[in-house]
Structures are given as C-alpha cells and as structure tokens.
Scaffold this active site. Sequence first.
Site, PDB file in Angstrom:
ATOM      1  N   ARG A  46       0.686  -1.277   0.148  1.00 15.82           N
ATOM      2  CA  ARG A  46       0.305   0.142   0.181  1.00 15.82           C
ATOM      3  C   ARG A  46       1.134   1.090   0.125  1.00 15.82           C
ATOM      4  O   ARG A  46       0.047   2.467   0.086  1.00 15.82           O
ATOM      5  CB  ARG A  46      -1.119   0.128   1.202  1.00 15.82           C
ATOM      6  CG  ARG A  46      -1.948   1.307   1.239  1.00 15.82           C
ATOM      7  CD  ARG A  46      -3.224   0.737   1.815  1.00 15.82           C
ATOM      8  NE  ARG A  46      -2.506  -0.129   3.319  1.00 15.82           N
ATOM      9  CZ  ARG A  46      -2.632   0.333   4.219  1.00 15.82           C
ATOM     10  NH1 ARG A  46      -2.526   1.063   4.777  1.00 15.82           N
ATOM     11  NH2 ARG A  46      -2.281  -0.201   5.380  1.00 15.82           N
ATOM     12  N   TYR A  97     -16.364  18.662 -14.235  1.00 18.02           N
ATOM     13  CA  TYR A  97     -16.532  16.784 -13.681  1.00 18.02           C
ATOM     14  C   TYR A  97     -17.469  16.948 -12.892  1.00 18.02           C
ATOM     15  O   TYR A  97     -17.972  16.962 -12.138  1.00 18.02           O
ATOM     16  CB  TYR A  97     -15.478  15.977 -14.111  1.00 18.02           C
ATOM     17  CG  TYR A  97     -15.431  14.981 -13.604  1.00 18.02           C
ATOM     18  CD1 TYR A  97     -15.848  14.407 -14.441  1.00 18.02           C
ATOM     19  CD2 TYR A  97     -14.738  14.244 -12.294  1.00 18.02           C
ATOM     20  CE1 TYR A  97     -16.042  13.186 -14.541  1.00 18.02           C
ATOM     21  CE2 TYR A  97     -14.727  13.402 -12.726  1.00 18.02           C
ATOM     22  CZ  TYR A  97     -15.609  12.092 -13.010  1.00 18.02           C
ATOM     23  OH  TYR A  97     -15.180  11.203 -13.003  1.00 18.02           O
ATOM     24  N   ASP A 168      -7.632  20.660 -12.549  1.00 15.73           N
ATOM     25  CA  ASP A 168      -8.242  20.117 -13.598  1.00 15.73           C
ATOM     26  C   ASP A 168      -7.072  20.253 -14.606  1.00 15.73           C
ATOM     27  O   ASP A 168      -8.112  20.882 -15.547  1.00 15.73           O
ATOM     28  CB  ASP A 168      -9.263  19.055 -12.897  1.00 15.73           C
ATOM     29  CG  ASP A 168      -9.735  17.812 -14.215  1.00 15.73           C
ATOM     30  OD1 ASP A 168      -8.482  17.647 -14.004  1.00 15.73           O
ATOM     31  OD2 ASP A 168     -10.466  17.236 -13.595  1.00 15.73           O
ATOM     32  N   LYS A 193      -8.133   9.324 -19.167  1.00 16.42           N
ATOM     33  CA  LYS A 193      -8.762   9.887 -20.201  1.00 16.42           C
ATOM     34  C   LYS A 193      -6.917  10.059 -21.323  1.00 16.42           C
ATOM     35  O   LYS A 193      -6.902   8.924 -21.262  1.00 16.42           O
ATOM     36  CB  LYS A 193      -9.033  10.780 -20.168  1.00 16.42           C
ATOM     37  CG  LYS A 193     -10.398  11.213 -18.540  1.00 16.42           C
ATOM     38  CD  LYS A 193     -11.254  10.650 -18.923  1.00 16.42           C
ATOM     39  CE  LYS A 193     -12.874  11.040 -18.331  1.00 16.42           C
ATOM     40  NZ  LYS A 193     -12.299  10.000 -17.083  1.00 16.42           N
TER      41      LYS A 193
END
Length: 355
Positions: A46, A97, A168, A193
């Site tokens: 992790r 978004y 963003d 994306k």
Amino acid sequence: MTEPTWSPATTAVTAGRPEHVPDAPLNVPITMAATYVAGGDVEYGRYGNPTWTAFEEALGALEGGRCLSFASGLAVVATVLDLVGQGATVVAPRHAYNGTVMQLADLESRGRVVVNLVDITDTDAVVKACDDAALVWLESPTNPALEVADIETIAAAAHEAGTYVVVDNTFATPLRQRPLTMGADLVVHSATKYLSGHADAVLGAVVVADDQLYDVLKGRRDLIGAIPGTLEAWVALRGLRTLHLRVERAESNAQALVGRLRAHRAIAEVRYPGFGGIVSIVLNGGADGADLLTHGTRLWVHATSLGGVESSLERRRRWKSEPATIPDGLVRLSVGIEDVEDLWTDLSVVLDGLA
C-alpha cells in the site's frame, strides 16, 4: 555534465525508464507485489510500487512537479477535498466534471464544506470569491461547457488571500498547459482519459511542486488506501509514451471538424477552446436532435468517457446530475485519431437528416 532539457514530446517517451545499462529492459516491468522484505523504504504494497513510481516520474516530469497516482480520478478529488477544514469554503466552477460537482454537493449536504459555484470566465467574480475560500478548484477547459479560466490571475489572487489552487488538467494535458507554472498548487488528472488514452485503464493522479504538500497527500493515500492497480499504472505509462502523437492528431482532427460543424444548419452553437480534442455542439433540435445524433452514428461511439484513440460522443444532460445551465441539446465530442474525412462523413450523414 548538465542534464539536457528535453521537449515535452521527448519527455513523454523517455521519463520513468530504467537506467541504460547492459541487458536492462527498456520498460519498467510490472511488479506484482503485495508485500516486501522488511528493512527498506516500502515495506508494504500500500506504500509503494516500482511500476507506480515509473508512471509518477513520467507525469511529474511533464507537469513540472512530484506526482502521486491513485485508484481513479475521483479518488484524487476525494483526497484533495478531504484536506479542506470543517466548514471551510471551496470555490469551484458551476460547470465541471460531474464527479467533482457531485462530491462537492455531497460534502456540503453533510455540513463538511461550503461550496461557492462560480462562472470561471468571470475572472473578477472568481477573484472576489477567493477572499473567503480555503480552496479554489479550477477546470480549464471546463467539462462539458469548454470555458477557459484565467489561471494566472486567479491563482495570484488566491495566494494573496492565503488560498490553495487546484487545476483539473485532464482536458488540456501537460502538452497544452502546465498549471504549476501558472501558479497552481495542485494539478489533478483523470489519467483514464488522455494520459492513458486507450479506454482500458482507470487511474488518477495529482502533481504538486511543494514537498510538504506531497508528503501530506502521500500520507493520506497510504492511510485511505486509494492506491492504483499495478497493471493499470503500467498500461497508463505505456499510453503516456504516445501522448504527444495522439494529442496532435486529435487536435488536428478537432480543428478541421470545428469549421464544418459551425457551418452546418443543424447546429446552433459550437464550443471549442482552440486547442485539444474536445468539442461541444448544441443541436437546433434540442434533446431529441442530440439523442438522434448520438444513436445514429456508426463510427463515433456513444460513450460517457473521453480522451481515447477512438472518437466518442454523448449528450451530457442525459445525466440527472448535469447542471441545468448545460443546454439539453449539447453533445460533447471526444475527437479521436481516425481519418478526419471518415469522422465527418459519419457525423454529416446524421446531421443532414436533422437539418
């Protein structure tokens, strides 16, 4: 010897590679490890993975900062918003978004934050809103309205007010805009994306220039466990290698289509920021016309994501959570890398029937 400064296209290909020594692989291998032998810097799966690190080095080099990868773009959004103090104000675009807007609405409904949604094209209003904010969240261009923010002016005002700025950068990519050089404190990506680019990996990333902020975000990722899959990180890194080629082709196709779309009688409005591969059109026929377009094409795929090699399109108001200020007839086009004449032929057949 001074290290050379490579162009972004070269950086996309070369960053995050293994050292050039005899018999070394050109690509970082996929390290499938949940645990590590004690005594080193990682200790447990992790906390780190060499495959994540390679992707992070490459994207960090492109954006000009230090990168952390996450399980998804929304995992990044949640982690960053989690840093905002109880009851503090977050300034964000009214068009953004959907996942970001929904997370903000959820936090506000639970009394965690106060949300101030603004028109990011009204720079004076956004600057004024910075005075009472703990965080200014920007998208530029916005999704799906394709509005462009004056990042430098807003960031300067935010910093004067003691406010952090997030951008963003999913639509623009670091090839068209580097927000850290424009004053942003954090840059976030849905790496699903354009960065990955092949509609086959879900991944998110955040890039910062400040080491202390990096450590805080790393600590939150370790604690929450919103870590990327190893295969997804490797796939995204492989996609990143051709980012410059894909963006150049998609942008060229988009620019060729925009002029034709603006001249078509079935279309009331074309929104395009002048760069990138995303175009939004508003159909004269409203929602019905938009639905006919999205269901009538053969080459363009009706899908909700974007930024892949394939061209896709979607009527955004089919989602109940999409703001009412987005026109019913707006269709977002994610222009891919196919032959532009084929793309236009497929669109125009349906558009001609709607004219």
